[in-house]
Scaffold this motif. Structure first.
Motif, PDB file in Angstrom:
ATOM      1  N   GLU A  86       0.846  -1.187   0.000  1.00 11.00           N
ATOM      2  CA  GLU A  86       0.000   0.000   0.000  1.00 11.00           C
ATOM      3  C   GLU A  86       0.884   1.241   0.000  1.00 11.00           C
ATOM      4  O   GLU A  86       2.077   1.176   0.299  1.00 11.00           O
ATOM      5  N   ARG A  87       0.297   2.384  -0.286  1.00 15.67           N
ATOM      6  CA  ARG A  87       1.058   3.633  -0.375  1.00 15.67           C
ATOM      7  C   ARG A  87       1.830   3.928   0.914  1.00 15.67           C
ATOM      8  O   ARG A  87       2.991   4.343   0.876  1.00 15.67           O
ATOM      9  N   ALA A  88       1.249   3.706   2.062  1.00 14.36           N
ATOM     10  CA  ALA A  88       1.938   3.990   3.326  1.00 14.36           C
ATOM     11  C   ALA A  88       3.210   3.149   3.457  1.00 14.36           C
ATOM     12  O   ALA A  88       4.226   3.632   3.967  1.00 14.36           O
ATOM     13  N   GLU A  89       3.177   1.906   2.987  1.00 15.90           N
ATOM     14  CA  GLU A  89       4.353   1.043   3.053  1.00 15.90           C
ATOM     15  C   GLU A  89       5.435   1.509   2.074  1.00 15.90           C
ATOM     16  O   GLU A  89       6.627   1.433   2.376  1.00 15.90           O
ATOM     17  N   ILE A  90       5.002   2.003   0.930  1.00 14.45           N
ATOM     18  CA  ILE A  90       5.947   2.561  -0.043  1.00 14.45           C
ATOM     19  C   ILE A  90       6.610   3.797   0.555  1.00 14.45           C
ATOM     20  O   ILE A  90       7.829   3.962   0.479  1.00 14.45           O
ATOM     21  N   ASP A  91       5.794   4.670   1.169  1.00 12.43           N
ATOM     22  CA  ASP A  91       6.337   5.869   1.809  1.00 12.43           C
ATOM     23  C   ASP A  91       7.362   5.500   2.876  1.00 12.43           C
ATOM     24  O   ASP A  91       8.436   6.097   2.958  1.00 12.43           O
ATOM     25  N   GLU A  92       7.034   4.508   3.697  1.00 11.24           N
ATOM     26  CA  GLU A  92       7.943   4.092   4.769  1.00 11.24           C
ATOM     27  C   GLU A  92       9.269   3.576   4.205  1.00 11.24           C
ATOM     28  O   GLU A  92      10.344   3.950   4.666  1.00 11.24           O
ATOM     29  N   ALA A  93       9.189   2.728   3.190  1.00  7.68           N
ATOM     30  CA  ALA A  93      10.408   2.183   2.598  1.00  7.68           C
ATOM     31  C   ALA A  93      11.263   3.281   1.983  1.00  7.68           C
ATOM     32  O   ALA A  93      12.479   3.333   2.190  1.00  7.68           O
ATOM     33  N   LEU A  94      10.619   4.185   1.247  1.00 13.11           N
ATOM     34  CA  LEU A  94      11.384   5.263   0.612  1.00 13.11           C
ATOM     35  C   LEU A  94      11.937   6.245   1.638  1.00 13.11           C
ATOM     36  O   LEU A  94      13.042   6.754   1.460  1.00 13.11           O
ATOM     37  N   ASN A  95      11.202   6.508   2.694  1.00 13.05           N
ATOM     38  CA  ASN A  95      11.716   7.396   3.745  1.00 13.05           C
ATOM     39  C   ASN A  95      12.954   6.805   4.406  1.00 13.05           C
ATOM     40  O   ASN A  95      13.921   7.512   4.679  1.00 13.05           O
ATOM     41  N   ASN A  96      12.915   5.492   4.663  1.00 10.90           N
ATOM     42  CA  ASN A  96      14.079   4.831   5.260  1.00 10.90           C
ATOM     43  C   ASN A  96      15.282   4.896   4.320  1.00 10.90           C
ATOM     44  O   ASN A  96      16.397   5.202   4.747  1.00 10.90           O
ATOM     45  N   VAL A  97      15.047   4.633   3.057  1.00 13.14           N
ATOM     46  CA  VAL A  97      16.136   4.674   2.082  1.00 13.14           C
ATOM     47  C   VAL A  97      16.619   6.109   1.887  1.00 13.14           C
ATOM     48  O   VAL A  97      17.810   6.360   1.726  1.00 13.14           O
ATOM     49  N   MET A  98      15.689   7.057   1.940  1.00 10.81           N
ATOM     50  CA  MET A  98      16.037   8.466   1.754  1.00 10.81           C
ATOM     51  C   MET A  98      16.982   8.934   2.858  1.00 10.81           C
ATOM     52  O   MET A  98      17.967   9.628   2.582  1.00 10.81           O
ATOM     53  N   ARG A  99      16.699   8.543   4.092  1.00  7.43           N
ATOM     54  CA  ARG A  99      17.594   8.924   5.192  1.00  7.43           C
ATOM     55  C   ARG A  99      18.998   8.391   4.949  1.00  7.43           C
ATOM     56  O   ARG A  99      19.989   9.084   5.133  1.00  7.43           O
ATOM     57  N   GLU A 100      19.063   7.152   4.501  1.00  8.93           N
ATOM     58  CA  GLU A 100      20.357   6.536   4.209  1.00  8.93           C
ATOM     59  C   GLU A 100      21.037   7.233   3.021  1.00  8.93           C
ATOM     60  O   GLU A 100      22.232   7.519   3.052  1.00  8.93           O
ATOM     61  N   ALA A 101      20.271   7.527   1.976  1.00  4.81           N
ATOM     62  CA  ALA A 101      20.832   8.170   0.788  1.00  4.81           C
ATOM     63  C   ALA A 101      21.309   9.586   1.104  1.00  4.81           C
ATOM     64  O   ALA A 101      22.351  10.016   0.610  1.00  4.81           O
ATOM     65  N   LEU A 102      20.551  10.303   1.935  1.00  2.00           N
ATOM     66  CA  LEU A 102      20.966  11.662   2.295  1.00  2.00           C
ATOM     67  C   LEU A 102      22.271  11.646   3.080  1.00  2.00           C
ATOM     68  O   LEU A 102      23.114  12.528   2.909  1.00  2.00           O
ATOM     69  N   ALA A 103      22.410  10.639   3.918  1.00  7.99           N
ATOM     70  CA  ALA A 103      23.651  10.540   4.692  1.00  7.99           C
ATOM     71  C   ALA A 103      24.852  10.322   3.772  1.00  7.99           C
ATOM     72  O   ALA A 103      25.955  10.761   4.073  1.00  7.99           O
ATOM     73  N   LYS A 104      24.609   9.683   2.641  1.00  9.55           N
ATOM     74  CA  LYS A 104      25.697   9.401   1.692  1.00  9.55           C
ATOM     75  C   LYS A 104      25.682  10.362   0.502  1.00  9.55           C
ATOM     76  O   LYS A 104      26.532  10.252  -0.379  1.00  9.55           O
ATOM     77  N   SER A 105      24.687  11.262   0.435  1.00 11.77           N
ATOM     78  CA  SER A 105      24.517  12.184  -0.697  1.00 11.77           C
ATOM     79  C   SER A 105      24.453  11.445  -2.032  1.00 11.77           C
ATOM     80  O   SER A 105      25.126  11.799  -2.995  1.00 11.77           O
TER      81      SER A 105
END
Length: 148
Positions: A86-105
């Motif tokens: 569902e959309r909420a699960e997609i948001d959660e997965a992308l938010n988790n990956v986004m935090r990791e990606a931002l840390a690595k730019s």
């Protein structure tokens, strides 16, 4: 997660695991041999027959309280039942990956995850919408297809 069960008459039953009660979730965990809910979610994503059957069983017990998990079956399960995000699960997965990606730019982690999310999404367009919401619209399928 959305679980869809195609009936023999062609109609589809759809349930969201978000609608399970805590007792129903615990019953699923117990029926599967005390597998923690996080493990069940992972098995649902992998389209595991036992996890899919257990969720359908839990929802069916609402109208058939004496339904026994050990004998509950779904003939032709591979073509008749599936789990989708569902959309909420997609948001959660992308938010988790986004935090990791931002840390690595870097966006490469998101690039790796998005095809997987599109495959599992109930509505694949939710992945692009979630990327837009994260400020990563340049990673959406439509942006790439337009050549911008």
């Amino acid at each position: 997660m959305i679980i869809t069960h195609l009936q023999e008459d062609g109609t589809a039953e759809r349930w969201s695991t978000d609608d399970l009660s805590a007792i129903e979730a615990a019953d699923i965990e117990k029926a599967m041999g005390d597998v923690p809910w996080r493990g069940i979610e992972m098995r649902l994503q992998a389209q595991d027959a036992t996890a899919l059957r257990a969720v359908v069983w839990a929802f069916r017990r609402r109208t058939e309280p004496d339904l026994d998990f050990a004998t509950f079956d779904i003939p032709g399960w591979r073509r008749r039942i599936r789990a989708r995000l569902e959309r909420a699960e997609i948001d959660e997965a992308l938010n988790n990956v986004m935090r990791e990606a931002l840390a690595k730019s870097e966006d490469s982690t998101i690039d790796v995850l998005t095809p997987h999310l599109r495959k599992l999404a109930e509505d694949p367009d939710d992945v692009d919408a979630a990327l837009d919401d994260l400020g990563k619209g340049h990673l959406t399928r439509r942006h790439r297809d337009s050549g911008d």
